[in-house]
Write a protein that holds these residues in place. Structure first.
Motif, short mmCIF file in Angstrom:
data_model
loop_
_atom_site.label_atom_id
_atom_site.label_comp_id
_atom_site.label_asym_id
_atom_site.label_seq_id
_atom_site.Cartn_x
_atom_site.Cartn_y
_atom_site.Cartn_z
N PRO A 1 0.79 -1.17 0.10
CA PRO A 1 -0.03 0.01 -0.11
C PRO A 1 0.76 1.20 -0.05
O PRO A 1 0.43 2.09 -0.81
CB PRO A 1 -0.83 -0.26 1.13
CG PRO A 1 -0.79 -1.59 1.54
CD PRO A 1 0.35 -2.29 0.95
N ASP A 2 1.72 1.34 0.84
CA ASP A 2 2.86 2.41 0.72
C ASP A 2 3.34 2.64 -0.43
O ASP A 2 3.48 3.85 -1.03
CB ASP A 2 3.65 2.40 2.03
CG ASP A 2 3.27 2.71 3.40
OD1 ASP A 2 1.87 3.10 3.32
OD2 ASP A 2 3.93 2.16 4.42
N THR A 3 3.93 1.76 -1.07
CA THR A 3 4.61 1.89 -2.42
C THR A 3 3.73 2.32 -3.36
O THR A 3 3.99 3.39 -4.30
CB THR A 3 5.39 0.47 -2.57
OG1 THR A 3 6.13 0.04 -1.67
CG2 THR A 3 6.16 0.67 -3.89
N LEU A 4 2.47 1.66 -3.56
CA LEU A 4 1.46 2.23 -4.63
C LEU A 4 1.00 3.68 -4.24
O LEU A 4 1.16 4.29 -5.15
CB LEU A 4 0.25 1.39 -4.16
CG LEU A 4 -0.94 1.80 -5.38
CD1 LEU A 4 -0.39 1.04 -6.60
CD2 LEU A 4 -2.10 1.00 -5.09
N SER A 5 1.01 4.25 -3.08
CA SER A 5 0.70 5.47 -2.58
C SER A 5 1.83 6.30 -3.10
O SER A 5 1.39 7.53 -3.86
CB SER A 5 0.22 5.56 -1.22
OG SER A 5 0.14 6.82 -0.81
N ASP A 6 2.89 5.93 -2.64
CA ASP A 6 4.24 6.84 -3.04
C ASP A 6 4.24 7.04 -4.46
O ASP A 6 4.65 8.09 -5.04
CB ASP A 6 5.48 6.53 -2.44
CG ASP A 6 5.42 6.52 -1.09
OD1 ASP A 6 4.78 7.40 -0.47
OD2 ASP A 6 6.40 5.99 -0.15
N ILE A 7 4.02 6.00 -5.34
CA ILE A 7 4.20 6.02 -6.79
C ILE A 7 3.17 7.12 -7.34
O ILE A 7 3.50 8.26 -8.21
CB ILE A 7 3.92 4.68 -7.65
CG1 ILE A 7 4.99 3.89 -7.16
CG2 ILE A 7 3.52 4.87 -9.06
CD1 ILE A 7 4.85 2.37 -7.63
N PHE A 8 2.17 7.14 -6.82
CA PHE A 8 0.75 8.08 -7.61
C PHE A 8 1.18 9.44 -6.95
O PHE A 8 0.66 10.27 -7.53
CB PHE A 8 -0.69 7.43 -7.04
CG PHE A 8 -1.07 6.47 -8.23
CD1 PHE A 8 -1.76 6.77 -9.35
CD2 PHE A 8 -0.78 4.95 -8.06
CE1 PHE A 8 -2.24 5.87 -10.21
CE2 PHE A 8 -0.94 4.08 -9.08
CZ PHE A 8 -1.78 4.66 -10.18
N GLN A 9 1.81 9.35 -5.59
CA GLN A 9 1.84 10.66 -5.18
C GLN A 9 3.16 11.30 -5.79
O GLN A 9 3.34 12.62 -5.38
CB GLN A 9 1.79 10.48 -3.53
CG GLN A 9 1.70 12.06 -2.95
CD GLN A 9 1.30 11.84 -1.44
OE1 GLN A 9 1.14 10.65 -0.96
NE2 GLN A 9 1.60 12.89 -0.51
N GLY A 10 3.90 10.68 -6.49
CA GLY A 10 5.08 11.27 -7.16
C GLY A 10 6.37 11.09 -6.21
O GLY A 10 7.31 11.55 -6.57
N ALA A 11 6.39 10.42 -4.91
CA ALA A 11 7.52 10.27 -4.30
C ALA A 11 8.27 9.29 -4.95
O ALA A 11 9.62 9.30 -4.68
CB ALA A 11 6.96 9.92 -2.81
N ILE A 12 7.97 8.28 -5.70
CA ILE A 12 8.53 7.22 -6.41
C ILE A 12 8.52 7.45 -7.90
O ILE A 12 7.31 7.57 -8.36
CB ILE A 12 8.11 5.90 -5.98
CG1 ILE A 12 8.32 5.62 -4.56
CG2 ILE A 12 8.92 4.71 -7.03
CD1 ILE A 12 7.82 4.07 -4.00
N THR A 13 9.58 7.94 -8.47
CA THR A 13 9.55 8.18 -10.04
C THR A 13 10.31 7.41 -10.85
O THR A 13 10.27 7.70 -12.16
CB THR A 13 10.13 9.63 -10.05
OG1 THR A 13 11.58 9.74 -9.37
CG2 THR A 13 9.41 10.87 -9.08
N ASN A 14 11.09 6.37 -10.46
CA ASN A 14 11.52 5.32 -11.50
C ASN A 14 11.29 3.99 -11.09
O ASN A 14 11.15 3.67 -9.97
CB ASN A 14 13.30 5.60 -11.35
CG ASN A 14 13.73 4.96 -12.36
OD1 ASN A 14 13.60 3.87 -12.77
ND2 ASN A 14 14.21 5.98 -13.14
N TRP A 15 11.18 3.09 -11.79
CA TRP A 15 10.80 1.64 -11.78
C TRP A 15 11.72 0.85 -11.01
O TRP A 15 11.53 -0.18 -10.50
CB TRP A 15 10.41 0.98 -13.21
CG TRP A 15 9.01 1.47 -13.41
CD1 TRP A 15 8.60 2.25 -14.54
CD2 TRP A 15 7.88 1.08 -12.96
NE1 TRP A 15 7.37 2.21 -14.62
CE2 TRP A 15 6.83 1.85 -13.50
CE3 TRP A 15 7.54 0.28 -11.72
CZ2 TRP A 15 5.33 1.55 -13.29
CZ3 TRP A 15 6.20 0.28 -11.52
CH2 TRP A 15 5.11 0.76 -12.02
N ASN A 16 12.92 1.30 -11.02
CA ASN A 16 14.11 0.59 -10.06
C ASN A 16 14.27 1.17 -8.70
O ASN A 16 15.32 1.02 -8.07
CB ASN A 16 15.50 0.48 -10.84
CG ASN A 16 16.05 1.81 -11.19
OD1 ASN A 16 15.58 2.91 -10.58
ND2 ASN A 16 17.18 2.05 -11.92
#
Length: 340
Positions: A118-133
């Motif tokens: 859940p945290d990873t998914l949220s961070d992706i859609f929030q723009g905190a995670i910007t790269n697939w690696n």
């Protein structure tokens, strides 16, 4: 000769009986249930001659159309609050259950192979995670090599019940998302690299077009377009895949009869087999409709769907409403609508 004429007239009456009493219905709203509504409409027309013209324009559009009285029913995946139903003289009932699934366009990744918390998914859609690696994605997927590829978030550009379900889930599992973005049919998407699409169809098209994209669509659209879905960690800490069984598991604990106006989200439901982003699609009709005959036909249509449309729903990986719930709808919702 008289006998022949009598026989011919009887055959003619039988042949044209469905057409004589056929009623054309209009509805508008959620794109989430469109595939199953289209299938039900085809079967209902074959049986009764009555036609359903359903505009798949998004949940916000469906609510606007029914309030403007330009359609016989509105459809929304973002349930209307009971007080608002009462104020506007509307009733609401759930028609079908399905799942919202994150879908990706990352070369080399197989369906359901990628696991997200859940945290990873949220961070992706929030723009905190910007790269697939990113290391947080890698930590969710030990031993899996992810590409050095920028992430593009694909979201709905229109007011959407699918968005309401998705953001309701994110707000439940991430306090940061709840505080910074919130939930609803339309939100301000924070990711710097993002693109909007109209309807589930538009989001699916953009995810398929953009390398490195991630979006969210109703499962029937993911399946139809052969999209790559992910596995998600649910409330019980289990990674699960989306399908009709995990949607049904999530919905099993919901007692619709206890909810005023029947309007509730079923996201982040308990259960080891529960898909965490499960939701229902709702129908809105007036208690005192202007065109009683058409709304009477709408109720007959959904009664037909509840009784005879279960297999059709399952074929598209939706979950039919339980018999106890449809009995409650007939006795406690349909009876509030004046069609006489």
């Amino acid at each position: 000769m008289k006998s022949f004429l009598k026989t011919a007239l009887v055959i003619s009456a039988i042949s044209f009986a469905p057409v004589a009493f056929a009623v054309d219905m209009t509805g508008a709203g959620a794109t989430f249930p469109y595939p199953i509504y289209a299938k039900w409409a085809e079967a209902y027309k074959a049986k009764t001659g009555s036609n359903l013209n359903y505009q798949s324009i998004g949940s916000s559009g469906g609510i606007k159309q029914i309030k403007a009285k330009t359609v016989d029913f509105g459809a929304t995946d973002n349930p209307v609050k009971f007080d608002d139903l009462e104020k506007d003289g509307l009733v609401q009932f759930p028609a079908i259950i399905g799942g919202v699934v994150p879908v990706i366009n990352v070369e080399g990744v197989k369906p359901y192979e990628l696991k997200l918390s859940p945290d990873t998914l949220s961070d992706i859609f929030q723009g905190a995670i910007t790269n697939w690696n990113d290391r947080r994605i890698v930590l969710n997927n030990p031993g899996m090599k992810m590409p050095d590829l920028p992430i593009t978030v694909v979201h709905r550009a229109d007011g959407s019940g699918t968005t309401a379900i998705f953001t309701n889930y994110l707000a439940k599992v991430s306090q940061n998302w709840k505080d910074a973005v919130g939930e609803g049919a339309a939100v301000k998407w924070p990711a710097a690299s993002s693109v909007g699409g109209k309807g589930n169809e538009g989001v699916a098209a953009n995810v398929l077009r953009v390398k490195g994209a991630i979006g969210y669509v109703e499962y029937a659209y993911a399946k139809k377009n052969k999209m790559i879905s992910v596995s998600l960690k649910n409330r019980d800490g289990q990674f699960v895949q989306p399908d009709d069984l995990t949607f049904a598991a999530a919905a099993a604990s919901t007692d619709w009869s206890k909810v005023p106006g029947m309007g509730t989200f079923i996201t982040n439901a308990p259960g080891a087999k529960s898909w965490p982003i499960t939701g229902a699609s709702f129908i809105l009709v007036y208690k005192a409709p202007e065109n009683k005959a058409k709304v009477a036909e709408v109720l007959k249509f959904f009664d037909f769907a509840f009784k005879e449309g279960k297999k059709m729903a399952e074929e598209l990986d939706y979950v039919p409403m339980p018999d106890a719930t449809t009995d409650f709808i007939r006795k406690n919702v349909f009876t509030q609508v004046n069609t006489k």
